[in-house]
Design a protein around this motif. Structure first.
Motif, PDB file in Angstrom:
ATOM      1  N   ALA A 196      66.252  91.289  44.103  1.00  0.00           N
ATOM      2  CA  ALA A 196      66.075  92.719  44.378  1.00  0.00           C
ATOM      3  C   ALA A 196      66.128  92.969  45.880  1.00  0.00           C
ATOM      4  CB  ALA A 196      64.734  93.198  43.820  1.00  0.00           C
ATOM      5  N   ASP A 197      66.778  94.055  46.256  1.00  0.00           N
ATOM      6  CA  ASP A 197      66.935  94.372  47.677  1.00  0.00           C
ATOM      7  C   ASP A 197      65.615  94.695  48.358  1.00  0.00           C
ATOM      8  OD1 ASP A 197      69.625  93.979  47.442  1.00  0.00           O
ATOM      9  OD2 ASP A 197      70.135  96.106  47.230  1.00  0.00           O
ATOM     10  N   ASP A 198      64.626  95.131  47.596  1.00  0.00           N
ATOM     11  CA  ASP A 198      63.357  95.505  48.220  1.00  0.00           C
ATOM     12  C   ASP A 198      62.551  94.296  48.701  1.00  0.00           C
ATOM     13  OD1 ASP A 198      62.922  94.657  45.655  1.00  0.00           O
ATOM     14  OD2 ASP A 198      61.292  96.058  45.232  1.00  0.00           O
ATOM     15  N   HIS A 199      62.985  93.083  48.363  1.00  0.00           N
ATOM     16  CA  HIS A 199      62.301  91.873  48.816  1.00  0.00           C
ATOM     17  C   HIS A 199      62.938  91.291  50.071  1.00  0.00           C
ATOM     18  CE1 HIS A 199      60.804  91.159  44.430  1.00  0.00           C
ATOM     19  NE2 HIS A 199      60.054  92.018  45.093  1.00  0.00           N
ATOM     20  N   ILE A 200      64.044  91.862  50.506  1.00  0.00           N
ATOM     21  CA  ILE A 200      64.807  91.268  51.599  1.00  0.00           C
ATOM     22  C   ILE A 200      63.999  91.224  52.897  1.00  0.00           C
ATOM     23  CG2 ILE A 200      66.787  91.618  53.130  1.00  0.00           C
ATOM     24  CD1 ILE A 200      68.393  92.507  50.753  1.00  0.00           C
ATOM     25  N   VAL A 201      63.354  92.330  53.234  1.00  0.00           N
ATOM     26  CA  VAL A 201      62.610  92.401  54.500  1.00  0.00           C
ATOM     27  C   VAL A 201      61.477  91.392  54.517  1.00  0.00           C
ATOM     28  CG1 VAL A 201      61.192  93.866  55.979  1.00  0.00           C
ATOM     29  CG2 VAL A 201      63.225  94.813  54.881  1.00  0.00           C
ATOM     30  N   LYS A 202      60.737  91.286  53.420  1.00  0.00           N
ATOM     31  CA  LYS A 202      59.627  90.336  53.357  1.00  0.00           C
ATOM     32  C   LYS A 202      60.133  88.899  53.441  1.00  0.00           C
ATOM     33  CE  LYS A 202      56.636  93.367  50.611  1.00  0.00           C
ATOM     34  NZ  LYS A 202      55.677  93.594  51.712  1.00  0.00           N
TER      35      LYS A 202
ATOM     36  N   HIS B  27      72.699  87.286  49.572  1.00  0.00           N
ATOM     37  CA  HIS B  27      71.629  87.252  50.585  1.00  0.00           C
ATOM     38  C   HIS B  27      71.635  85.956  51.386  1.00  0.00           C
ATOM     39  CE1 HIS B  27      70.292  90.872  48.732  1.00  0.00           C
ATOM     40  NE2 HIS B  27      69.755  90.311  47.668  1.00  0.00           N
TER      41      HIS B  27
END
Length: 258
Positions: A149-155, A225
């Protein structure tokens, strides 16, 4: 008798001088250039091989413990064996940071990086050849497939930066900075890898090393990613180098407030 004793002492002195000259001789071209690159190639190959196999053949009940121990112990053993040959980087992030802190010459950076990436590819090939087809496919060749999921990229990116910064700082302070050099650096680096995998394995997969992610990605053609496992570790290494160069290094390493 006195003359014989003086002559014997002179012979012993000449022999000791000759042995000292032999011990202190300058390394030849092979030892300065080719041998370190071979050590980086071989060391990275076996590190990636052990790391990939530990993931592919991981027992479900073991969770992150099996890969954590395998990666940490492998890097500790390899550092201890090859530190006097190449410095035992086995990681492009370490090589760049070591150069920035004055631990190696610029002309050796590119050969080291090529050796490490080649070793990463060879290690992934060896892992594929050793493991079962079923387990290999299930683990996708130990490629880093955790991020969906893209929302985990920053973390995940932050995790790779922070964890690589920590282990690179251990390398720089333990092996490059004269004031804090330690013979325990293989143990220290290995333990740092273990705790990083245990802490961040479920966040980013805890790569910390572009050579570790490169080989499996090539063999499985998995590039989703992928950039995170280059940008994160290299950025973490740069931050660690900056900390040592600006604040933590000794008078020879530090460039500010001397």
């Amino acid at each position: 008798m006195a003359e014989d004793k003086v002559e014997l002492n002179n012979m012993e002195k000449a022999l000791m001088d000759k042995m000292g000259q032999h011990t202190m001789r300058e390394p030849n071209l092979f030892e300065r250039v080719f041998q370190p690159c071979v050590a980086e190639l071989v060391g990275t190959t076996f590190f990636v091989f052990i790391g990939c196999v530990s993931v592919i053949e991981n027992v479900e009940d073991a969770g992150r413990l099996q890969p954590a121990l395998a990666h940490g112990l492998a890097v500790a053993v390899l550092i201890a064996c090859m530190a006097e040959i190449s410095g035992s980087h086995f990681n492009p992030s370490f090589t760049i940071a070591t150069y920035l802190c004055g631990g190696m010459k610029l002309k050796m950076v590119a050969p080291y990086l090529i050796s490490q990436l080649t070793g990463g590819l060879l290690g992934a090939v060896m892992a594929k050849g050793m493991t079962s087809n079923e387990n290999y496919a299930k683990a996708q060749g130990a490629a880093f497939t955790l991020l969906q999921a893209d929302d985990h990229i920053v973390k995940a990116l932050f995790g790779e930066i922070a964890m690589t910064c920590l282990v690179t700082m251990v390398v720089l302070l333990g092996a490059v900075n004269a004031k804090s050099k330690s013979p325990l650096v293989p143990f220290l680096v290995g333990c740092t890898v273990i705790i990083n995998v245990l802490a961040g394995g479920d966040v980013s997969g805890t790569c910390l090393n572009p050579a570790r992610v490169f080989g499996p990605a090539v063999l499985t053609n998995y590039w989703t990613h992928h950039w995170i496992y280059w940008v994160g570790p290299i950025t973490g290494g740069l931050i660690a180098a900056a900390l040592v160069r600006l604040l933590l290094g000794d008078n020879n390493t530090r460039i500010l407030m001397k």
